[in-house]
Design an enzyme around this catalytic site. Structure first.
Site, PDB file in Angstrom:
ATOM      1  NE  ARG A  16      -2.355  -1.357   3.502  1.00  0.00           N
ATOM      2  CZ  ARG A  16      -2.774  -1.080   4.726  1.00  0.00           C
ATOM      3  NH1 ARG A  16      -3.861  -0.368   4.892  1.00  0.00           N
ATOM      4  NH2 ARG A  16      -2.132  -1.526   5.786  1.00  0.00           N
ATOM      5  CG  HIS A 703     -21.449   9.810   6.040  1.00  0.00           C
ATOM      6  ND1 HIS A 703     -22.814   9.650   6.193  1.00  0.00           N
ATOM      7  CD2 HIS A 703     -20.946   8.579   5.853  1.00  0.00           C
ATOM      8  CE1 HIS A 703     -23.107   8.364   6.084  1.00  0.00           C
ATOM      9  NE2 HIS A 703     -21.990   7.689   5.881  1.00  0.00           N
TER      10      HIS A 703
END
Ligand code: GLN
Ligand code: ZN
Length: 767
Positions: A16, A703
């Protein structure tokens, strides 16, 4: 000789690297040069890893998203970022994330912030792209710099480069006209820019260009079919050869259309769309290349090479040089390299192939076709042994699970009484006020929680200490909820890293990789569990935590489970039986857990189906079939309980209009959904369809960091009450709170609880 190629390689890096480099750049901890250097290094490494191929994709690398790359290549930048004077890469990130970097100090002025582009699912995968924005005036201008630079870079390294771009029809289809204008009207303006781009690539030495049109595996009306014809007739005279790539399913009724587009070659998904391959070859003009995607590009199983060769050899004899081989789709959807895994046992590892191994399989197939199977005898026999071992393994095939599934009858999926009867019994038992308040399950995952979990996993914390740490978190969570005055409490999910992994780790039939990361969007990666065998639940998974939490309060405490469809849709699942068969096994395992919770005295149980909608097939014609078994599996998991036990479900979205009947057919007593971001407009679906049970439209957008005030929540609930009778409404956030901080959650929930009180008072006054 058979040509081998690849459609795209995972760009995030085996460790990653790209994720970490992006995040460090965004935080201002590294500079642009370092980020560009890492990008170049990853491209170099990935091209090297593909060096055995005859053609290697170039342009599949992206700092965020390949569709956003295409928008920049086509000069289709949203109006709001056009006047940006900084570096183009920073502008690119502003569209991707709403800003180019974190603001200098957490609360300082967020210089250069703009609205981020909308993000949505790439076909039926778990990858998300940035939606191109259009309006009636959208104009396109070519910026080929990214592609040309990467092409030059690849050629300088001796890579047999094949540039990859998103095709014009799919590009238009994926975008949104913000003013409601007709996107297809833009095609005439778009095509000249594509023509220029292809010329520029030809000038730079590209012979083949892969032009991705996965839209071809979806249902197309006459206008979109016409768009394909128009587009490819207009691009016909360009000097590069076009390999038109379709993937993620069969061409089906678009086979004739695809076969007759004037391109030099077609790529077909021969894993998920094998049915269309022979028809297509029959219809294909005899000069065209046929690239067959024979290796599954979106799952992690080894290909059965012998069976594949049995199927391929006659085609090879027929097509000769015109046959190319590739994975079914870009390998973006699988992890990079199985060789990095140290903790998978050897037997299981032998059944798997990640991107690197898939390319090796491709090579074996090509050699077998060109030189005969003898030439790769050892590779084929190792592969055969692995496939046989998987087919026969008692870890995969458990007779007891098969018997349990065979014994499922319709009664298992039916509640004892209809909703109205249940609701009355539940009301009597739970004694909840009007507008009851609850949350979706998780509470903030603090650094201490994550650390305790990490140390437990690493063996630094023993089971007793870990339990103590988690119980302390649960106690805190219950205490806070009591202080807030919530009506139905939760334990907070402190012990869960992830809503799928937590259950997968405790079920037989699941395995976990260490580095099996797949890009979900931008720098975000997920590590889907590997569901390899028949599913069994050796012991209760959540009962002890839930029972402990319930022991701390007299209020009903909601047991919290992940539903079978979500467990399925967020895992790499087995390909040796239909998805629905796997889902049924998961449903039985969750059912056992539900019944154990009920036996432990839990009165309310929530079964999350966050990913139910994600499993919808690309073709509408197949929706019915999917929804039927998905709903049946949910019901199987939920419906063994007594009338008095209240079943909740939760979904993280609100586009219900097209699946409303199925949602209702799940027959949960209560459903909580997302709605807060659109001020309840999403509840319009409930106007045409009379949803029969209780519903909690999310009133707190978890969110965003904003804290909703009481008046705002009351307003939202009043809107909801215009569509759904007040006695069937709940008040709750729109998703779990685990990504928020306690400092945000407490005041937000306080507003929520006081809004519910206000709503109750106004009902009382009206009565
Ligand atoms: N119960 C889960 C939570 O609260 C639900 C998460 C989700 O819907 N994605 O975190
Ligand atoms: Zn959710």
């Amino acid at each position: 000789m058979t040509t081998t190629h690849n459609l795209g390689f995972p760009r995030i890096g085996a460790r990653r690297e790209l994720k970490f480099a992006l995040e460090s750049y965004w935080k201002g901890q590294s500079d642009r040069e370092e980020l560009h250097a890492l990008g170049a290094e990853l491209r170099r490494r990935h091209w090297q890893q593909q060096s055995a191929l005859d053609l290697v994709p170039v342009g599949d690398f992206s700092f965020y998203d390949q569709v956003l790359d295409m928008s920049f290549t086509l000069g289709n930048l949203p109006q709001r970022v056009r006047n940006f004077e900084g570096d183009p890469l920073d502008n690119y990130f502003r569209v991707a994330r709403g800003r180019s970097a974190e603001p200098p100090e957490a609360h300082g002025p967020c210089s250069g912030a703009v609205a981020a582009g909308e993000m949505t699912k790439w076909f039926d995968t778990n990858y998300h792209y940035i939606v191109p924005e259009f309006d009636a005036d959208t104009a396109f201008t070519l910026d080929a710099s990214r592609l040309l630079e990467q092409l030059a870079e690849a050629r300088a390294q001796g890579v047999p480069a094949k540039p990859v771009i998103v095709g014009p029809v799919t590009y238009l289809a994926l975008g949104k006209a913000r003013d409601g204008s007709d996107k297809l009207a833009l095609l005439a303006r778009l095509l000249p820019v594509y023509a220029q781009l292809l010329e520029a690539l030809a000038d730079a030495g590209a012979e083949w260009v892969q032009i991705d049109e996965p839209l071809l595996v979806t249902e197309l009306d006459a206008d979109w079919q016409h768009a394909f014809n128009l587009a490819y007739h207009q691009l016909k005279s360009c000097r590069v050869k076009l390999l038109l790539a379709s993937y993620f399913g069969p061409l089906a009724e678009n086979t004739y259309l695809a076969a007759n587009l004037p391109v030099a070659g077609l790529h077909l998904d021969a894993v998920y769309g094998r049915d269309s391959v022979l028809t297509l070859i029959d219809q294909l003009p005899s000069h065209k290349v046929v690239s067959l995607g024979v290796i599954d590009g979106r799952n992690i199983w080894k290909t059965d090479l012998t069976a594949t060769l049995d199927w391929l050899e006659p085609l090879h004899r027929r097509l000769g040089e015109r046959l190319w081989l590739a994975p079914s789709c870009s390998l973006l959807h699988v992890p990079v390299d199985l060789a990095a895994e140290r903790q998978l046992d050897a037997e299981l590892a032998a059944w798997l192939a990640f991107a690197q191994q898939k390319l090796e399989e491709l090579q074996v197939l090509a050699v077998a076709l060109d030189e005969g199977r003898e030439a790769v005898r050892d590779a084929l026999s190792t592969n055969r042994a692995a496939c046989d071992s998987r087919r026969r393994s008692p870890r995969v095939h458990r007779p007891a699970v098969r018997e349990a599934v065979a014994a499922i009858d319709a009664d298992l999926a039916r509640r004892r009484s209809p909703y109205a009867v249940r609701a009355a019994r539940q009301a009597e038992r739970l004694r909840l006020p009007a507008f009851p308040t609850t949350t979706i399950g998780s509470f903030p995952q603090t650094a201490e929680i994550r650390q305790a979990r990490r140390r437990y996993k690493a063996g630094e914390l023993d089971a007793a200490d870990y339990r103590e740490a988690m119980e302390a978190e649960i106690a805190r969570c219950v205490r806070e909820q009591e202080a807030l005055g919530l009506d139905v409490l939760v334990h907070g999910e402190a012990e869960r890293n992830d809503m799928v992994e937590y259950f997968g780790e405790q079920l037989d039939g699941y395995a976990f990789s260490q580095f099996g990361w797949v890009q979900s969007y931008g720098s975000r990666c997920v590590k889907p569990p590997i569901l390899y065998g028949d599913i069994a639940r050796p012991r209760p998974m959540t009962v002890a935590w839930t029972r402990y939490a319930q022991s701390l309060t007299d209020k009903p405490l909601k047991g919290m489970l992940t539903g079978p469809v979500t467990l399925l849709n967020w895992s790499f699942v087995r390909d040796d039986q239909p998805r629905e068969a796997t889902c049924r096994q998961l449903a039985l395992a969750i059912r056992e857990e539900v019944l154990d919770l009920e036996r432990a005295g839990v009165r309310v149980i929530q079964i999350d189906e966050a990913a139910l909608r994600e499993g919808l097939p690309l073709r509408r014609a197949q929706w019915r079939g999917y929804l039927d078994w998905a709903v049946a599996c949910f019901r199987l998991s939920a419906n063994g309980v007594a009338d008095e036990t209240q079943i909740h479900t939760h979904m993280c979205y609100s586009e219900f209009n097209d699946i409303m009947a199925s949602i209702a057919a799940m027959d949960a007593d209560v459903i909580t959904i997302e709605t807060s971001r659109s001020a309840m407009e999403l509840l319009d679906a409930f106007e045409d369809f009379h949803y029969p049970n209780q519903i909690g439209p999310g009133v707190y957008d978890i969110h965003a960091p904003n804290i909703p005030d009481q008046a705002h929540i009351v307003g939202l609930m009043e809107k909801a009450a215009e569509r759904i009778p007040a006695e069937r409404l709940w008040v709750n956030p729109d998703c779990g709170l685990k990504t928020r901080r306690w400092e945000e959650v407490i005041p937000a929930l306080r507003s929520m609880v006081s809004a519910a009180k206000r709503l109750r008072e106004s009902i009382a006054r009206a009565a």
